[in-house]
Scaffold this motif. Structure first.
Motif, short mmCIF file in Angstrom:
data_model
loop_
_atom_site.label_atom_id
_atom_site.label_comp_id
_atom_site.label_asym_id
_atom_site.label_seq_id
_atom_site.Cartn_x
_atom_site.Cartn_y
_atom_site.Cartn_z
N ARG A 115 13.61 -2.26 19.30
CA ARG A 115 13.36 -1.20 18.34
C ARG A 115 11.91 -0.73 18.37
O ARG A 115 11.56 0.24 17.69
CB ARG A 115 13.67 -1.69 16.92
N LEU A 116 11.08 -1.41 19.12
CA LEU A 116 9.65 -1.13 19.10
C LEU A 116 9.20 -0.24 20.26
O LEU A 116 9.76 -0.31 21.35
CB LEU A 116 8.86 -2.43 19.15
N THR A 117 8.20 0.55 20.00
CA THR A 117 7.48 1.24 21.06
C THR A 117 6.45 0.24 21.60
O THR A 117 5.71 -0.37 20.84
CB THR A 117 6.77 2.49 20.53
N MET A 118 6.42 0.11 22.90
CA MET A 118 5.51 -0.84 23.54
C MET A 118 4.40 -0.11 24.26
O MET A 118 4.59 1.01 24.76
CB MET A 118 6.28 -1.71 24.54
N TRP A 138 11.39 3.02 22.60
CA TRP A 138 12.32 1.91 22.51
C TRP A 138 13.43 1.99 23.54
O TRP A 138 13.91 0.96 24.03
CB TRP A 138 12.92 1.83 21.10
N SER A 139 13.87 3.20 23.89
CA SER A 139 14.97 3.35 24.83
C SER A 139 14.51 3.29 26.28
O SER A 139 15.34 3.14 27.20
CB SER A 139 15.68 4.67 24.60
N GLY A 140 13.22 3.42 26.49
CA GLY A 140 12.71 3.46 27.85
C GLY A 140 12.70 4.84 28.47
O GLY A 140 12.24 5.02 29.59
N LEU A 141 13.22 5.83 27.75
CA LEU A 141 13.35 7.18 28.31
C LEU A 141 12.06 7.99 28.17
O LEU A 141 11.86 8.96 28.90
CB LEU A 141 14.49 7.91 27.63
N THR A 142 11.21 7.60 27.24
CA THR A 142 9.99 8.36 26.98
C THR A 142 8.78 7.51 27.32
O THR A 142 8.66 6.38 26.85
CB THR A 142 9.91 8.78 25.51
N THR A 143 7.91 8.06 28.14
CA THR A 143 6.69 7.34 28.52
C THR A 143 5.47 8.23 28.33
O THR A 143 5.58 9.47 28.36
CB THR A 143 6.76 6.86 29.97
N TYR A 144 4.33 7.59 28.17
CA TYR A 144 3.07 8.29 27.97
C TYR A 144 2.00 7.56 28.77
O TYR A 144 2.02 6.33 28.86
CB TYR A 144 2.67 8.26 26.49
N TYR A 145 1.05 8.32 29.30
CA TYR A 145 0.01 7.72 30.12
C TYR A 145 -1.35 8.33 29.83
O TYR A 145 -1.47 9.52 29.53
CB TYR A 145 0.32 7.92 31.61
N VAL A 181 8.25 -5.86 28.82
CA VAL A 181 7.71 -4.58 29.24
C VAL A 181 6.82 -4.82 30.45
O VAL A 181 6.17 -5.86 30.55
CB VAL A 181 6.93 -3.89 28.09
N TYR A 182 6.84 -3.88 31.36
CA TYR A 182 6.11 -4.01 32.61
C TYR A 182 5.09 -2.88 32.77
O TYR A 182 5.27 -1.79 32.23
CB TYR A 182 7.06 -3.97 33.80
N LEU A 183 4.07 -3.16 33.55
CA LEU A 183 3.14 -2.12 33.97
C LEU A 183 2.94 -2.29 35.47
O LEU A 183 2.28 -3.24 35.90
CB LEU A 183 1.81 -2.19 33.23
N GLN A 184 3.57 -1.42 36.24
CA GLN A 184 3.39 -1.44 37.69
C GLN A 184 2.15 -0.62 38.00
O GLN A 184 2.09 0.55 37.65
CB GLN A 184 4.61 -0.86 38.39
N THR A 185 1.19 -1.24 38.67
CA THR A 185 -0.04 -0.55 39.02
C THR A 185 -0.11 -0.39 40.53
O THR A 185 0.14 -1.35 41.28
CB THR A 185 -1.27 -1.32 38.52
N THR A 219 5.88 0.51 15.68
CA THR A 219 7.17 1.14 15.41
C THR A 219 7.31 2.56 15.94
O THR A 219 8.40 3.12 15.92
CB THR A 219 7.43 1.15 13.90
N SER A 220 6.21 3.15 16.41
CA SER A 220 6.29 4.52 16.92
C SER A 220 5.19 4.75 17.94
O SER A 220 4.22 3.97 18.00
CB SER A 220 6.14 5.52 15.78
N TYR A 221 5.32 5.82 18.71
CA TYR A 221 4.27 6.14 19.66
C TYR A 221 2.98 6.45 18.91
O TYR A 221 1.89 6.04 19.31
CB TYR A 221 4.66 7.33 20.52
N ALA A 222 3.07 7.19 17.83
CA ALA A 222 1.87 7.55 17.08
C ALA A 222 1.12 6.30 16.62
O ALA A 222 -0.10 6.23 16.68
CB ALA A 222 2.23 8.42 15.88
N ALA A 223 1.88 5.31 16.18
CA ALA A 223 1.25 4.07 15.73
C ALA A 223 0.64 3.30 16.89
O ALA A 223 -0.46 2.74 16.78
CB ALA A 223 2.28 3.20 15.00
N VAL A 224 1.35 3.26 18.00
CA VAL A 224 0.81 2.57 19.19
C VAL A 224 -0.44 3.28 19.66
O VAL A 224 -1.43 2.65 20.03
CB VAL A 224 1.86 2.50 20.31
N ARG A 225 -0.41 4.58 19.65
CA ARG A 225 -1.52 5.36 20.15
C ARG A 225 -2.72 5.28 19.22
O ARG A 225 -3.86 5.27 19.68
CB ARG A 225 -1.09 6.82 20.31
N ARG A 226 -2.47 5.20 17.94
CA ARG A 226 -3.54 5.13 16.96
C ARG A 226 -4.22 3.76 17.02
O ARG A 226 -5.42 3.65 17.22
CB ARG A 226 -2.99 5.41 15.55
N TRP A 227 -3.45 2.72 16.81
CA TRP A 227 -3.90 1.33 16.95
C TRP A 227 -2.72 0.45 16.58
O TRP A 227 -2.32 0.39 15.44
CB TRP A 227 -5.09 1.02 16.05
#
Length: 120
Positions: free
Chosen positions: A29-32, A51-58, A77-81, A98-106
């Motif tokens: 349920r979490l954004t990672m 959470w679904s893996g369909l949306t990514t941000y970089y 969760v993986y990070l392929q570099t 719980t959301s991208y906004a929260a992950v992105r904020r802190w």
């Protein structure tokens, strides 16, 4: 709890796959996200995945070289570099909220980091 692994000492141009395993029950349920902190610098956002893996941000500097993915069945969760450069040298942290906004904020949840060192 979040536990990252997979870091190491590599040469410029090499690749690494970082992993982060969650022991929590609500992983799916979490954004990672992944953050990194280079020596003497502030911690910065690298990538995130919904959470679904369909949306990514970089972060712009890693687009085309890093790929974030997740396996909800494995709570991982993986990070392929790819094509690592010395400027990628940092401690890499996985994080969750719980959301991208929260992950992105802190993010509220952090794991211990894994060190990636890229030599020139």
């Amino acid at each position: 709890q979040l536990q990252a692994s997979g870091g190491g000492l590599v040469q410029a141009g090499d690749s690494l796959r970082l992993s982060c395993v969650s022991s929590g029950r609500d992983f799916s349920r979490l954004t990672m996200g992944w953050y990194r902190q280079a020596p003497g610098k502030e911690r910065e956002f690298v990538a995130a995945i919904g959470w679904s893996g369909l949306t990514t941000y970089y972060q712009d500097s890693v687009k085309g070289r890093f790929t974030i993915s997740r396996d909800n069945a494995k709570n991982t969760v993986y990070l392929q570099t790819l094509s690592l450069i010395p400027e990628d040298t940092a401690v890499y942290y996985c994080a969750a909220d719980t959301s991208y906004a929260a992950v992105r904020r802190w993010p509220d949840y952090w794991g211990k980091g894994t060190l990636v060192t890229v030599s020139s």
